[in-house]
Enzyme design. Structure first.
Site, PDB file in Angstrom:
ATOM      1  N   LYS A 149      83.865   5.413  93.167  1.00  0.00           N
ATOM      2  CA  LYS A 149      82.684   5.979  93.837  1.00  0.00           C
ATOM      3  C   LYS A 149      83.120   6.760  95.077  1.00  0.00           C
ATOM      4  O   LYS A 149      82.637   7.859  95.358  1.00  0.00           O
ATOM      5  CB  LYS A 149      81.703   4.859  94.210  1.00  0.00           C
ATOM      6  CG  LYS A 149      80.349   5.329  94.712  1.00  0.00           C
ATOM      7  CD  LYS A 149      80.286   5.656  96.186  1.00  0.00           C
ATOM      8  CE  LYS A 149      78.879   6.037  96.614  1.00  0.00           C
ATOM      9  NZ  LYS A 149      78.785   6.423  98.026  1.00  0.00           N
TER      10      LYS A 149
ATOM     11  N   HIS B  70      81.352   4.797 110.654  1.00  0.00           N
ATOM     12  CA  HIS B  70      79.937   5.073 110.372  1.00  0.00           C
ATOM     13  C   HIS B  70      79.113   4.998 111.641  1.00  0.00           C
ATOM     14  O   HIS B  70      78.255   5.832 111.898  1.00  0.00           O
ATOM     15  CB  HIS B  70      79.393   4.055 109.366  1.00  0.00           C
ATOM     16  CG  HIS B  70      79.728   4.413 107.956  1.00  0.00           C
ATOM     17  ND1 HIS B  70      79.049   3.936 106.879  1.00  0.00           N
ATOM     18  CD2 HIS B  70      80.663   5.211 107.452  1.00  0.00           C
ATOM     19  CE1 HIS B  70      79.562   4.427 105.766  1.00  0.00           C
ATOM     20  NE2 HIS B  70      80.554   5.202 106.103  1.00  0.00           N
TER      21      HIS B  70
ATOM     22  N   GLU C  65      75.473  11.788 102.775  1.00  0.00           N
ATOM     23  CA  GLU C  65      76.061  10.580 103.378  1.00  0.00           C
ATOM     24  C   GLU C  65      76.928  10.906 104.597  1.00  0.00           C
ATOM     25  O   GLU C  65      77.813  11.763 104.514  1.00  0.00           O
ATOM     26  CB  GLU C  65      76.900   9.859 102.306  1.00  0.00           C
ATOM     27  CG  GLU C  65      77.454   8.525 102.757  1.00  0.00           C
ATOM     28  CD  GLU C  65      78.186   7.774 101.638  1.00  0.00           C
ATOM     29  OE1 GLU C  65      77.901   8.005 100.447  1.00  0.00           O
ATOM     30  OE2 GLU C  65      79.063   6.967 101.970  1.00  0.00           O
TER      31      GLU C  65
ATOM     32  N   ASP D  24      77.490  21.172  87.746  1.00  0.00           N
ATOM     33  CA  ASP D  24      76.736  20.074  87.144  1.00  0.00           C
ATOM     34  C   ASP D  24      77.423  18.748  87.482  1.00  0.00           C
ATOM     35  O   ASP D  24      78.403  18.375  86.843  1.00  0.00           O
ATOM     36  CB  ASP D  24      76.686  20.317  85.628  1.00  0.00           C
ATOM     37  CG  ASP D  24      75.903  19.263  84.877  1.00  0.00           C
ATOM     38  OD1 ASP D  24      75.643  18.177  85.443  1.00  0.00           O
ATOM     39  OD2 ASP D  24      75.565  19.517  83.708  1.00  0.00           O
TER      40      ASP D  24
END
Ligand code: MEV
Length: 414
Positions: free
Chosen positions: A254, A367, A82, A270
């Site tokens: 998130k 972004h 991302e 992991d």
């Protein structure tokens, strides 16, 4: 003293960046070349890591600059697909200088669960009576771990229903993630638990809700470093939104995991285990944000994060994957605890960056900038051309390859 504050790092050609990282971390020529090869996982290694291999799936590996954690200057390797995440972490770490982040982690205690069906009424008492025998049977499975100061330390016993009980074996796994050690021990003691309880052991498996393996980090952002007290207030309100609303809390967390997972992946750990642990922990008293933000009397912003982080630096992909080994070397850490402290700090930084952007100019602006830079690079822009082409495309509201090429032609003609 070496510094992770490397102005213009993002503008350097990749070779130059690798050189900086090489010097910072004392990488060998071979390791630096491995980074530059953009294909670090050999076929034969991939083929023994999982089954039915047909290729490798690569992710970009970036370096977050500016971090100071517990007084140490750190470059943070982050593997993520991302845009903006690495830039945001670097920026958040820059604003936290010179004090940076303070972090600590508990001892690396993992939980193994043994589910017992139809145990005797006095099963709990009986297990408690024979605790030492159970623990020593578990420890007999992993002499090396015990020699390192780890091993099974305690048991917890809970009735889940009239005919179901769970026994937790608490294992200090030292510098491992711990699933192998814990699962082996859980399986080994299950027959003994059956004999003691008169019940039947069904599942014998680690719990990813590692509540005894927690990492926490805190930071103070000086109000003047982040745009003034108004920004502090907005970030606190943004946090309160997540504390009051589960829909927002999910996204808030998130964003935290954007940072944490990127380091988890870079170091060959992991990430599903870390994700499962983080969200289960967040949900223990109704799903909540993993960070808290408040305003200090000084008007500065105080942030804190706490979550389980079951990550290791020995065994599994951390040792087998050549890139994971390099990333661990870049971090220059000696223990899994330190790795967890770094991850917690990166999560906190990432959350700060997201909240600050969201509460002020919104995240699309950042972004778009990166997106435009990417397009400029793809169109062939080099060095300073990248900024010029990107800026012009943003001004025009046309972030496209054909336009990038035209602008590039124009500036090269001048
Ligand atoms: C995007 O990957 C992450 C954010 O949505 C996190 C957040 O909203 O806090 C920006």
């Amino acid at each position: 003293m070496k510094s992770s504050r490397i102005p213009g790092f993002y503008k350097m050609p990749i070779e130059e960046r690798v050189k900086v990282v090489k010097e910072f971390a004392g990488l060998t020529d071979e390791e630096a070349n491995m980074l530059l090869s953009f294909s670090a996982l050999p076929k034969d290694v991939a083929d023994i890591m999982i089954e039915n291999v047909v290729g490798t799936m690569q992710l970009p590996l970036g370096i977050a600059t500016n971090f100071i954690i517990n007084g140490r200057e750190l470059l943070i390797p982050m593997a993520i697909e991302e845009t903006s995440v690495v830039a945001a972490a670097s920026n958040a770490a820059k604003m936290a200088r010179p004090d940076g982040f303070k972090a600590k982690a508990t001892e690396p205690i993992m939980i193994g669960q043994i589910q017992i069906l139809n145990p005797a009424r006095d099963a709990k008492e009986k297990i408690e009576e024979q605790k030492e025998e159970i623990l020593s049977l578990a420890n007999a499975q992993d002499k090396i771990l015990v020699d390192l100061g780890g091993g099974s330390k305690d048991l917890e016993i809970r009735w889940l229903s009239n005919d179901m009980m769970v026994v937790h074996i608490l294992v200090d796994v030292r510098d491992a993630m711990g699933a192998n050690a814990v699962n082996t021990m859980a399986e080994a003691i299950a027959p003994l638990l059956e004999r003691i309880t008169g019940g039947k052991a069904l599942l014998r498996i680690i719990s990813n809700l590692a509540i005894y393996r927690l990492a926490e980090a805190e930071v103070i952002y000086k109000k003047e470093a982040i745009g003034g007290e108004e920004v502090v207030d907005k970030i606190v309100k943004a946090y309160e939104f997540a504390a009051l609303d589960v829909f927002r809390a999910a996204t808030h967390n998130k964003g935290i995991m954007n940072g944490i997972d990127a380091v988890v992946i870079a170091t060959g750990n992991d990430w599903r285990a870390v994700e499962a642990g983080a969200h289960a922990y967040a949900a223990m008293n109704g799903y909540k944000p993993l960070t808290t933000w408040s305003k200090l009397e000084s008007g500065d912003l105080y942030g804190k994060i706490k979550l389980p982080l079951a990550v290791g630096i020995v065994g599994g992909a951390t040792k087998v994957h050549p890139m994971a080994r390099i990333c661990l070397k870049i971090l220059g850490i000696k223990t899994a605890k330190e790795l967890a402290e770094i991850m917690a700090s990166v999560g906190l930084a990432q959350n700060f960056a997201a909240l600050r952007a969201l509460a002020t100019k919104g995240i699309q602006a950042g972004h778009m900038k990166l997106h435009a830079q990417n397009i400029a690079v793809m169109a062939g822009a080099k060095g300073e051309e990248i900024e010029i082409v990107a800026k012009k495309m943003i001004e025009e509201g046309k972030i496209r390859m054909d336009r990038a090429k035209e602008i590039l032609d124009e500036i090269r003609k001048k």
